[in-house]
Design a protein around this motif. Sequence first.
Motif, PDB file in Angstrom:
ATOM      1  N   ILE A  64     134.195  19.437  -2.333  1.00 33.66           N
ATOM      2  CA  ILE A  64     133.909  19.201  -3.709  1.00 33.66           C
ATOM      3  C   ILE A  64     135.051  19.536  -4.704  1.00 33.66           C
ATOM      4  CG2 ILE A  64     132.285  19.955  -5.379  1.00 33.66           C
ATOM      5  CD1 ILE A  64     130.177  19.855  -3.212  1.00 33.66           C
ATOM      6  N   LEU A  65     135.761  20.856  -4.164  1.00 34.93           N
ATOM      7  CA  LEU A  65     136.547  21.179  -5.414  1.00 34.93           C
ATOM      8  C   LEU A  65     137.759  20.603  -5.182  1.00 34.93           C
ATOM      9  CD1 LEU A  65     137.937  23.642  -6.874  1.00 34.93           C
ATOM     10  CD2 LEU A  65     138.506  24.804  -4.963  1.00 34.93           C
ATOM     11  N   ALA A  66     138.355  19.941  -4.147  1.00 33.98           N
ATOM     12  CA  ALA A  66     139.418  19.168  -3.961  1.00 33.98           C
ATOM     13  C   ALA A  66     139.002  17.881  -4.500  1.00 33.98           C
ATOM     14  CB  ALA A  66     140.059  18.736  -2.567  1.00 33.98           C
ATOM     15  N   GLY A  67     137.959  17.283  -4.456  1.00 39.01           N
ATOM     16  CA  GLY A  67     137.768  16.049  -5.037  1.00 39.01           C
ATOM     17  C   GLY A  67     137.379  16.116  -6.644  1.00 39.01           C
ATOM     18  N   SER A  68     137.167  17.098  -7.076  1.00 37.05           N
ATOM     19  CA  SER A  68     137.058  17.071  -8.614  1.00 37.05           C
ATOM     20  C   SER A  68     138.363  17.353  -8.977  1.00 37.05           C
ATOM     21  CB  SER A  68     136.155  18.537  -8.822  1.00 37.05           C
ATOM     22  OG  SER A  68     134.708  18.499  -8.409  1.00 37.05           O
ATOM     23  N   VAL A  69     139.323  18.268  -8.659  1.00 41.75           N
ATOM     24  CA  VAL A  69     140.699  18.754  -9.077  1.00 41.75           C
ATOM     25  C   VAL A  69     141.397  17.220  -8.851  1.00 41.75           C
ATOM     26  CG1 VAL A  69     142.679  19.641  -8.460  1.00 41.75           C
ATOM     27  CG2 VAL A  69     140.740  20.923  -8.595  1.00 41.75           C
ATOM     28  N   THR A  73     149.879  17.012 -19.796  1.00 43.11           N
ATOM     29  CA  THR A  73     148.769  18.279 -19.682  1.00 43.11           C
ATOM     30  C   THR A  73     147.410  17.557 -19.513  1.00 43.11           C
ATOM     31  OG1 THR A  73     148.516  18.471 -22.168  1.00 43.11           O
ATOM     32  CG2 THR A  73     150.689  19.195 -21.211  1.00 43.11           C
ATOM     33  N   LEU A  74     146.595  18.815 -19.246  1.00 38.64           N
ATOM     34  CA  LEU A  74     145.193  18.608 -19.086  1.00 38.64           C
ATOM     35  C   LEU A  74     144.822  18.228 -20.566  1.00 38.64           C
ATOM     36  CD1 LEU A  74     144.220  21.708 -16.758  1.00 38.64           C
ATOM     37  CD2 LEU A  74     144.149  19.051 -16.303  1.00 38.64           C
ATOM     38  N   GLU A  75     145.011  18.927 -21.793  1.00 43.85           N
ATOM     39  CA  GLU A  75     144.625  18.487 -22.895  1.00 43.85           C
ATOM     40  C   GLU A  75     144.752  16.981 -23.397  1.00 43.85           C
ATOM     41  OE1 GLU A  75     146.886  22.352 -23.310  1.00 43.85           O
ATOM     42  OE2 GLU A  75     146.433  21.026 -21.785  1.00 43.85           O
ATOM     43  N   MET A  76     146.041  16.368 -22.789  1.00 46.76           N
ATOM     44  CA  MET A  76     146.422  15.011 -23.327  1.00 46.76           C
ATOM     45  C   MET A  76     145.753  14.209 -22.218  1.00 46.76           C
ATOM     46  SD  MET A  76     150.395  15.818 -23.856  1.00 46.76           S
ATOM     47  CE  MET A  76     150.880  14.208 -24.224  1.00 46.76           C
ATOM     48  N   SER A  77     144.925  14.582 -21.285  1.00 49.82           N
ATOM     49  CA  SER A  77     144.432  13.664 -20.346  1.00 49.82           C
ATOM     50  C   SER A  77     143.107  12.919 -20.787  1.00 49.82           C
ATOM     51  CB  SER A  77     144.060  14.274 -18.995  1.00 49.82           C
ATOM     52  OG  SER A  77     145.311  14.766 -18.496  1.00 49.82           O
ATOM     53  N   ASP A  78     143.330  11.831 -21.620  1.00 51.05           N
ATOM     54  CA  ASP A  78     142.044  11.404 -22.284  1.00 51.05           C
ATOM     55  C   ASP A  78     141.272  10.851 -21.525  1.00 51.05           C
ATOM     56  OD1 ASP A  78     143.170  11.910 -24.890  1.00 51.05           O
ATOM     57  OD2 ASP A  78     144.166   9.998 -24.984  1.00 51.05           O
ATOM     58  N   HIS A  79     139.880  10.794 -21.898  1.00 57.32           N
ATOM     59  CA  HIS A  79     138.915  10.322 -20.985  1.00 57.32           C
ATOM     60  C   HIS A  79     138.511  10.905 -19.626  1.00 57.32           C
ATOM     61  CE1 HIS A  79     137.824   7.373 -23.864  1.00 57.32           C
ATOM     62  NE2 HIS A  79     139.267   6.985 -24.213  1.00 57.32           N
ATOM     63  N   THR A  80     138.565  12.173 -19.600  1.00 58.35           N
ATOM     64  CA  THR A  80     138.684  12.780 -18.137  1.00 58.35           C
ATOM     65  C   THR A  80     137.608  14.195 -18.490  1.00 58.35           C
ATOM     66  OG1 THR A  80     140.383  14.579 -18.637  1.00 58.35           O
ATOM     67  CG2 THR A  80     140.864  12.358 -17.500  1.00 58.35           C
ATOM     68  N   SER A  81     136.987  14.488 -17.595  1.00 57.66           N
ATOM     69  CA  SER A  81     136.181  15.654 -17.700  1.00 57.66           C
ATOM     70  C   SER A  81     136.793  17.045 -17.973  1.00 57.66           C
ATOM     71  CB  SER A  81     135.208  15.807 -16.096  1.00 57.66           C
ATOM     72  OG  SER A  81     136.124  15.731 -15.318  1.00 57.66           O
ATOM     73  N   ALA A  82     137.901  17.078 -17.648  1.00 59.05           N
ATOM     74  CA  ALA A  82     138.849  18.147 -17.692  1.00 59.05           C
ATOM     75  C   ALA A  82     139.183  18.331 -19.414  1.00 59.05           C
ATOM     76  CB  ALA A  82     140.212  17.983 -17.194  1.00 59.05           C
ATOM     77  N   GLU A  90     137.880  20.692 -24.618  1.00 58.77           N
ATOM     78  CA  GLU A  90     137.604  20.767 -25.797  1.00 58.77           C
ATOM     79  C   GLU A  90     136.475  21.711 -26.192  1.00 58.77           C
ATOM     80  OE1 GLU A  90     136.626  16.620 -26.397  1.00 58.77           O
ATOM     81  OE2 GLU A  90     138.430  16.240 -26.524  1.00 58.77           O
ATOM     82  N   SER A  91     135.387  21.927 -25.155  1.00 57.08           N
ATOM     83  CA  SER A  91     134.157  22.688 -25.381  1.00 57.08           C
ATOM     84  C   SER A  91     134.509  24.078 -25.411  1.00 57.08           C
ATOM     85  CB  SER A  91     133.340  22.483 -24.381  1.00 57.08           C
ATOM     86  OG  SER A  91     132.714  21.020 -24.790  1.00 57.08           O
ATOM     87  N   LEU A  92     135.318  24.546 -24.644  1.00 53.43           N
ATOM     88  CA  LEU A  92     135.824  25.791 -24.371  1.00 53.43           C
ATOM     89  C   LEU A  92     136.883  26.361 -25.594  1.00 53.43           C
ATOM     90  CD1 LEU A  92     135.814  28.114 -22.178  1.00 53.43           C
ATOM     91  CD2 LEU A  92     138.170  27.418 -21.487  1.00 53.43           C
ATOM     92  N   ARG A  93     137.558  25.360 -26.084  1.00 54.62           N
ATOM     93  CA  ARG A  93     138.395  25.780 -27.446  1.00 54.62           C
ATOM     94  C   ARG A  93     137.356  25.758 -28.490  1.00 54.62           C
ATOM     95  NH1 ARG A  93     143.167  21.373 -27.477  1.00 54.62           N
ATOM     96  NH2 ARG A  93     144.959  22.893 -26.381  1.00 54.62           N
ATOM     97  N   THR A  94     136.051  25.033 -28.707  1.00 54.08           N
ATOM     98  CA  THR A  94     135.196  25.261 -29.729  1.00 54.08           C
ATOM     99  C   THR A  94     134.472  26.588 -29.618  1.00 54.08           C
ATOM    100  OG1 THR A  94     134.964  22.790 -29.912  1.00 54.08           O
ATOM    101  CG2 THR A  94     133.241  23.845 -30.813  1.00 54.08           C
ATOM    102  N   TYR A 107     138.250  27.518 -13.110  1.00 54.25           N
ATOM    103  CA  TYR A 107     138.591  26.208 -12.536  1.00 54.25           C
ATOM    104  C   TYR A 107     139.851  25.484 -13.285  1.00 54.25           C
ATOM    105  CZ  TYR A 107     137.673  21.154 -11.869  1.00 54.25           C
ATOM    106  OH  TYR A 107     137.907  19.826 -11.715  1.00 54.25           O
ATOM    107  N   LEU A 108     139.605  25.687 -14.814  1.00 52.74           N
ATOM    108  CA  LEU A 108     140.655  25.272 -15.582  1.00 52.74           C
ATOM    109  C   LEU A 108     141.993  25.819 -15.288  1.00 52.74           C
ATOM    110  CD1 LEU A 108     139.027  24.884 -18.958  1.00 52.74           C
ATOM    111  CD2 LEU A 108     139.406  22.992 -17.251  1.00 52.74           C
ATOM    112  N   GLU A 109     142.138  26.972 -14.857  1.00 48.82           N
ATOM    113  CA  GLU A 109     143.469  27.634 -14.727  1.00 48.82           C
ATOM    114  C   GLU A 109     143.889  27.072 -13.217  1.00 48.82           C
ATOM    115  OE1 GLU A 109     142.524  31.765 -14.319  1.00 48.82           O
ATOM    116  OE2 GLU A 109     142.606  32.102 -16.399  1.00 48.82           O
ATOM    117  N   LEU A 110     143.240  26.763 -12.566  1.00 46.57           N
ATOM    118  CA  LEU A 110     143.453  26.309 -11.030  1.00 46.57           C
ATOM    119  C   LEU A 110     143.887  24.854 -11.245  1.00 46.57           C
ATOM    120  CD1 LEU A 110     143.452  26.364  -7.871  1.00 46.57           C
ATOM    121  CD2 LEU A 110     141.272  25.419  -7.747  1.00 46.57           C
TER     122      LEU A 110
END
Length: 372
Positions: free
Chosen positions: A179-184, A198-207, A212-216, A288-291
Amino acid sequence: MARTNRSEILDPREIQAFHVMSRTARGCWLFGDDPVSGKNFDYRKDWIENQLKRFAASFGIDLTSFAILSNHFHLVLRARPDVVETWDDSEVARRWLMICPERTDANGDPMTPTQSELDRIRSAASTIAEIRLRLSNISWWMRLLNQRIAQRANKEDDVEGHFFQGRFKAVPLVDEEAILAGSVYVDLNLIRACVAETLEMSDHTSAQRRIESLRTSKQPQEEQPNTSDDRKTTDTSTSSSSPQARRADAFLSPVNLNEAIATPGPHPSESGERCSDKGFLAISEEAYLELLDWTARQMSAGKPGKTPADLPPILKRLDLSPTLWLTIVANFSEVFSTIAGRPEHIDHERTKQTGQRFYVSRHTRSLFGHAA
């Protein structure tokens, strides 16, 4: 090797996690800049994400990860028949009519079902039993999702025929490592495809939605004018009363299982925007985001980097070496073609209909053998 029959791996009566993938037909980039037609279809990614939000709010299925690219999309889904069992017949009927409405508004959105519409479903025992199964059936999720995207795109292009390339691919994830490997793997798809850096620039992804939610959530809350108690909201992570307060990842399953403090059980969602409030990993969202970020940097072309002296705790806890970890998340679909997990865990799994063992390639066994 022949494709495994879907009924051999998928049972809507069981809690199961799957990595699913669907690709557009003829190799065309029908969700992006299509070199064949010369048209740009990036806006269709919004179609898919909006449908994912609707389905997450009504199906008995958790959406844990997603990535939408120009010619295919990936999802990690977890069937939750235990949550469906907490719904009475009226709720089952209501949810189905929000997925397959009898009436829609001017924008094509489902309208609230009437009592007579609900009665047509809940008055028939066989119908309500069948719909209960459909609500936790990943095949129904994918069937309706692909059907609606295909019909809308074909109507727009004034064409007929297949929009998606055959049936969707589904690989069961049988343990926490899978589950972890599949999600990553899903969350890093745009980076691996050199679409984003970068993750921030990965449009239309759960990451991207989780970031966005973490920043908010970490931004100082603006002073709000005094309002009556019935208009105040105390938890913006679950409240859907205000579009401004709604989290970007509200439709996604939370990351952390919170095993130390959470009570056992299905945990149906209190927000109405997702199936349940139960997490899917034994780590925090921040971890998870750090990983994700660490893994992305190891795989970036031209940035060989250096393996940190202190590896992320999750790798140590799961006994995954950095080499094995980077191999399986970079080549997830090749390492796990039919079912995903440690070979010793897969060896205990059996097909649903015939009870046969799943095949694990020599390459996959050797990868985990070297890591032992």
